[in-house]
Structures are given as structure tokens and as C-alpha cells.
Motif scaffolding. Sequence first.
Motif, PDB file in Angstrom:
ATOM      1  N   PRO A  25       0.831  -1.209   0.000  1.00 44.70           N
ATOM      2  CA  PRO A  25       0.000   0.000   0.000  1.00 44.70           C
ATOM      3  C   PRO A  25       0.863   1.255   0.000  1.00 44.70           C
ATOM      4  N   ASP A  26       0.211   2.391  -0.117  1.00 46.94           N
ATOM      5  CA  ASP A  26       0.922   3.663  -0.010  1.00 46.94           C
ATOM      6  C   ASP A  26       1.053   4.101   1.445  1.00 46.94           C
ATOM      7  N   LEU A  27       0.208   3.540   2.310  1.00 44.54           N
ATOM      8  CA  LEU A  27       0.188   3.932   3.712  1.00 44.54           C
ATOM      9  C   LEU A  27      -0.518   2.850   4.518  1.00 44.54           C
ATOM     10  N   VAL A  28      -0.057   2.619   5.741  1.00 44.26           N
ATOM     11  CA  VAL A  28      -0.701   1.686   6.664  1.00 44.26           C
ATOM     12  C   VAL A  28      -1.156   2.453   7.907  1.00 44.26           C
ATOM     13  N   VAL A  29      -2.402   2.214   8.315  1.00 38.70           N
ATOM     14  CA  VAL A  29      -2.929   2.800   9.542  1.00 38.70           C
ATOM     15  C   VAL A  29      -3.313   1.648  10.478  1.00 38.70           C
ATOM     16  N   LEU A  30      -2.741   1.630  11.666  1.00 40.74           N
ATOM     17  CA  LEU A  30      -3.053   0.636  12.682  1.00 40.74           C
ATOM     18  C   LEU A  30      -3.919   1.291  13.750  1.00 40.74           C
ATOM     19  N   ILE A  31      -4.989   0.583  14.170  1.00 41.34           N
ATOM     20  CA  ILE A  31      -5.885   1.093  15.205  1.00 41.34           C
ATOM     21  C   ILE A  31      -5.954   0.068  16.336  1.00 41.34           C
TER      22      ILE A  31
ATOM     23  N   ASN B 168      10.182  -5.284   6.017  1.00 39.08           N
ATOM     24  CA  ASN B 168      10.059  -5.664   4.609  1.00 39.08           C
ATOM     25  C   ASN B 168       9.609  -4.543   3.678  1.00 39.08           C
ATOM     26  N   LEU B 169       8.885  -3.573   4.215  1.00 40.00           N
ATOM     27  CA  LEU B 169       8.428  -2.448   3.380  1.00 40.00           C
ATOM     28  C   LEU B 169       8.719  -1.144   4.125  1.00 40.00           C
ATOM     29  N   PRO B 170       9.993  -0.886   4.423  1.00 42.19           N
ATOM     30  CA  PRO B 170      10.340   0.247   5.295  1.00 42.19           C
ATOM     31  C   PRO B 170      10.000   1.615   4.711  1.00 42.19           C
ATOM     32  N   LYS B 171       9.798   1.695   3.394  1.00 38.88           N
ATOM     33  CA  LYS B 171       9.495   2.992   2.784  1.00 38.88           C
ATOM     34  C   LYS B 171       8.008   3.348   2.873  1.00 38.88           C
ATOM     35  N   VAL B 172       7.176   2.374   3.252  1.00 37.69           N
ATOM     36  CA  VAL B 172       5.742   2.638   3.396  1.00 37.69           C
ATOM     37  C   VAL B 172       5.489   3.201   4.794  1.00 37.69           C
ATOM     38  N   PRO B 173       4.960   4.426   4.901  1.00 36.58           N
ATOM     39  CA  PRO B 173       4.750   5.010   6.235  1.00 36.58           C
ATOM     40  C   PRO B 173       3.653   4.296   7.019  1.00 36.58           C
ATOM     41  N   VAL B 174       3.846   4.237   8.325  1.00 35.77           N
ATOM     42  CA  VAL B 174       2.891   3.594   9.229  1.00 35.77           C
ATOM     43  C   VAL B 174       2.415   4.621  10.255  1.00 35.77           C
ATOM     44  N   ALA B 175       1.096   4.774  10.354  1.00 34.26           N
ATOM     45  CA  ALA B 175       0.500   5.615  11.396  1.00 34.26           C
ATOM     46  C   ALA B 175      -0.186   4.719  12.411  1.00 34.26           C
ATOM     47  N   TYR B 176      -0.007   5.028  13.694  1.00 34.94           N
ATOM     48  CA  TYR B 176      -0.753   4.299  14.736  1.00 34.94           C
ATOM     49  C   TYR B 176      -1.759   5.276  15.338  1.00 34.94           C
ATOM     50  N   TYR B 177      -3.036   4.958  15.167  1.00 35.62           N
ATOM     51  CA  TYR B 177      -4.131   5.798  15.655  1.00 35.62           C
ATOM     52  C   TYR B 177      -4.838   5.027  16.761  1.00 35.62           C
ATOM     53  N   ILE B 178      -4.936   5.617  17.929  1.00 39.83           N
ATOM     54  CA  ILE B 178      -5.442   4.934  19.128  1.00 39.83           C
ATOM     55  C   ILE B 178      -4.478   3.794  19.476  1.00 39.83           C
ATOM     56  N   ALA B 179      -3.335   4.168  19.994  1.00 37.20           N
ATOM     57  CA  ALA B 179      -2.291   3.197  20.297  1.00 37.20           C
ATOM     58  C   ALA B 179      -2.702   2.313  21.473  1.00 37.20           C
TER      59      ALA B 179
ATOM     60  N   ASN C 187       7.172  -3.823  24.407  1.00 37.87           N
ATOM     61  CA  ASN C 187       6.182  -3.598  23.349  1.00 37.87           C
ATOM     62  C   ASN C 187       6.088  -2.131  22.973  1.00 37.87           C
ATOM     63  N   THR C 188       6.269  -1.254  23.955  1.00 38.80           N
ATOM     64  CA  THR C 188       6.287   0.177  23.650  1.00 38.80           C
ATOM     65  C   THR C 188       7.389   0.486  22.648  1.00 38.80           C
ATOM     66  N   ASN C 189       8.565  -0.061  22.869  1.00 35.85           N
ATOM     67  CA  ASN C 189       9.693   0.169  21.959  1.00 35.85           C
ATOM     68  C   ASN C 189       9.413  -0.381  20.568  1.00 35.85           C
ATOM     69  N   ARG C 190       8.734  -1.523  20.502  1.00 35.31           N
ATOM     70  CA  ARG C 190       8.374  -2.069  19.193  1.00 35.31           C
ATOM     71  C   ARG C 190       7.422  -1.132  18.453  1.00 35.31           C
ATOM     72  N   ILE C 191       6.422  -0.641  19.173  1.00 36.26           N
ATOM     73  CA  ILE C 191       5.449   0.265  18.558  1.00 36.26           C
ATOM     74  C   ILE C 191       6.144   1.532  18.062  1.00 36.26           C
ATOM     75  N   VAL C 192       6.973   2.117  18.907  1.00 35.28           N
ATOM     76  CA  VAL C 192       7.696   3.334  18.528  1.00 35.28           C
ATOM     77  C   VAL C 192       8.622   3.055  17.347  1.00 35.28           C
ATOM     78  N   GLY C 193       9.206   1.862  17.319  1.00 38.68           N
ATOM     79  CA  GLY C 193      10.171   1.524  16.276  1.00 38.68           C
ATOM     80  C   GLY C 193       9.583   1.439  14.883  1.00 38.68           C
ATOM     81  N   PHE C 194       8.339   0.979  14.759  1.00 40.87           N
ATOM     82  CA  PHE C 194       7.781   0.852  13.404  1.00 40.87           C
ATOM     83  C   PHE C 194       6.764   1.950  13.052  1.00 40.87           C
ATOM     84  N   THR C 195       6.488   2.857  13.979  1.00 41.56           N
ATOM     85  CA  THR C 195       5.474   3.881  13.746  1.00 41.56           C
ATOM     86  C   THR C 195       6.117   5.204  13.346  1.00 41.56           C
ATOM     87  N   ASN C 196       5.728   5.722  12.188  1.00 40.73           N
ATOM     88  CA  ASN C 196       6.232   7.018  11.737  1.00 40.73           C
ATOM     89  C   ASN C 196       5.512   8.181  12.425  1.00 40.73           C
ATOM     90  N   LYS C 197       4.213   7.991  12.692  1.00 32.55           N
ATOM     91  CA  LYS C 197       3.437   9.032  13.380  1.00 32.55           C
ATOM     92  C   LYS C 197       2.396   8.360  14.255  1.00 32.55           C
TER      93      LYS C 197
END
Length: 386
Positions: free
Chosen positions: A89-95, A111-122, A134-144
Motif C-alpha cells: 500500500p501507499d500507507l498503513v494505519v493501525l488502530i 520488509n516495506l520500510p518505505k511505506v509510512p505507518v500511522a498508529y491511531y489509538i495506540a 512492546n512500547t519500543n516495538r510500537i515506537v520503532g515501526f510507527t512514523n506518526k
Amino acid sequence: MRIFISTGEVSGDLQGSLLIVALQRQAQRLGIKLEIVALGGDKMAAAGARILGNTSSIGSMGLVESLPYVIPTLRVQRQAIAYLQENPPDLVVLIDYMGPNLGIGTYMRQNLPKVPVAYYIAPQEWVWSMSVRNTNRIVGFTNKLLAIFPEEGRYYQANGANVCWVGHPLVDRMQNAPSREVARQKLGIPDEQIAIALLPASRRQELKYLLPAIFQAAQTIKSKLPTAHFWIPLSLEAFRQPITAAIQDYGLQATILSGQQQELFAAADFAITKSGTVNLELALLNVPQVVVYRLSPITAWIARHILKGSIPFASPVNLVVMREIVPELLQEQATGENITQAAMELLLNPERRQQTWTDYQEMRRCLGEVGVCDRAAQEILQMLPI
């Protein structure tokens, strides 16, 4: 532009649907055409998403309780990753939906590091985390990270996340709620009737652990307040049969509703409810409530004695201000007798009800201004590689 959204359970489906509507509205304003593919439920499908897997009923709270959902969760996570591999995709949103979304987010980073990831309602690591892994994992893959609670934003920012606080989406949703008079007229509730909402379950485990105590309390309340009538909104249609059977077993005068939860909340005088997002919906409509939650005895014992976990509060209403606004009856305290006692205090004591309404206003000020979903959508669309 293709956006992939991943969420689960009843509340995630609701939040996802509100976000999708806002994304489409903001994309149209910018002249962007969106294709939205998702893990979610019927509400997100109705909002325009193509659903890869229905996750609205895949979820649990607790260690033992989660065991029946391990295989369905892994299956849907693998399904999502296979789709992402074939259709980046062009963007991933996790809720929210921590288990599957940790796996999906980690896959994207590796595997797709150029695709931005947003976490909404973490995930509520800021409430019950026992380590920062787990906090570090979330911060590590989340761009915003788009935070809905002030404390959530502070926690993740302190742990290195790029945080934007947007406010809570229910602030928007409750703007469309009918007035008390209109709602009661629509549901056929007479002026003299005390309308009490019962919300025992949005997960199957809650039918087992919460429904008996809540229905026992309802029996006693009815004997003390003959004009009371109970209203039960279905969170999942699959719960209709067991709830109908329980109403007959307990001899309750109760009406089951489907698809009219907001009308009921606007009309209700009081609610006995499980802990969850629904507590905020009730609070935003000024409905006094008693919050109940129980896990299996095994899970509770492990949490207390091995994991040594402790949470300040279970209800998000109390978590927002970090003090008790609504009474919480958890685990051994969640008995029919205790629920009845707390309920009667709120139903019959005008000063107690007034204090609840005053406290709700304080809570409301911590949830942000109207326009939450549009702010979240704008922040997300800014991440697209346009």
C-alpha cells in the motif's frame, strides 16, 4: 492511493468507520482518490472499506481468555501480511488491536520500510505496561502516532515516538446524538419510566463473567424501583440468543435493541456497563453509570501474583482524569449486591448524580475539540507520498 487499515473488536470497527468517512472527506477536498482495504467489521465496510477479514468478534481481555482466539488471530495476521506482500500500500494505519498490529507493524518495518505507518489509538501501554518492550516495538515501526488521550501522548512521546495529539473521536460522534426527548419518543419510552441501559458484553467471554452479576443486580433494582425498565443494546448480533435466554432465566422486563445504541444512551437515566469505550459514550451524554469487569480467576491470579500487575483504573472515564469519576467494581467486587448498592446511590441521591455530571464536564475538557476525525485524517493524508 491505497491505504491499508488494521483493527479488531467492536470498538475498533466503530473507530475505523469514523476514520474512513473522514479520510474520504479530506481526500476529496485534496483531490486524492483513495482505495481503502482493511481488517475490520461491518461498520468499516459500510463506510467504504474492502474488508479482507472480519475481526470485530476476534478479541478478548486476559491471558486464559485469549487462548481460543490465538489461531484465528494468527490466521488473520498472516492473511494481512500476505496481502501486503502482494499489494504494497501507499500507507498503513493501525488502530489499537495490539497483538495482530504488532506483527503487521514489525513486518512493515522489516520488509516495506518505505511505506509510512500511522498508529491511531495506540495500545494502552501507558496504563498497564509491565515493561517497555512492546512500547519500543510500537515506537520503532510507527512514523506518526496519533494520540487520543493526553496521558497516552505524553507516554509515547517520552519513549521516543513522533506524537500528534488529535483528541478523542467520540467527541465528534456524540455531536450527532439526538436530544433526550427525541430519543425517548423514538424508542417509545414514557416520561415516567426509569430507563436503565445494561451493557454486559462486547466480547463473548463477558457473557460468562459479567452478565450474571449485572442481571442479578437488575432483578433487585426492579424490586426496589417498579417503574424501571431495562434496555440492552446488542454489540454483536451473535449475542442475541444468549442474552434473550438470560432475560427469561432472570425474569427481567428488558428490551433488546439492535443498531440504536446512541438513541438509547441519549434516552437513558442510568447504565450498568462493562468497562470499555462505551463508558466514554455514556459520559459524553451525561448518563450516570456503574462500571463492572471480571476476568477468569486464573487470569486474575496470574496478573496479581506472577506478573504483579496493577492498573490505576479500568474505565477510560476515570483514566482520562486519573481519579474515580464513576464507580468501578472489579473482579471479586463485581457482585450483584455491590452493583445494586452503587446503582441505587446514583439513582436516588440527587447530589451524587449532580457530582457525576460535574465530573463528566471536567473529563470532557480533556478529550479535545470537535473535529477529531478530520484532524486525524489530515495528519494521515500528509504522510502519503504525493
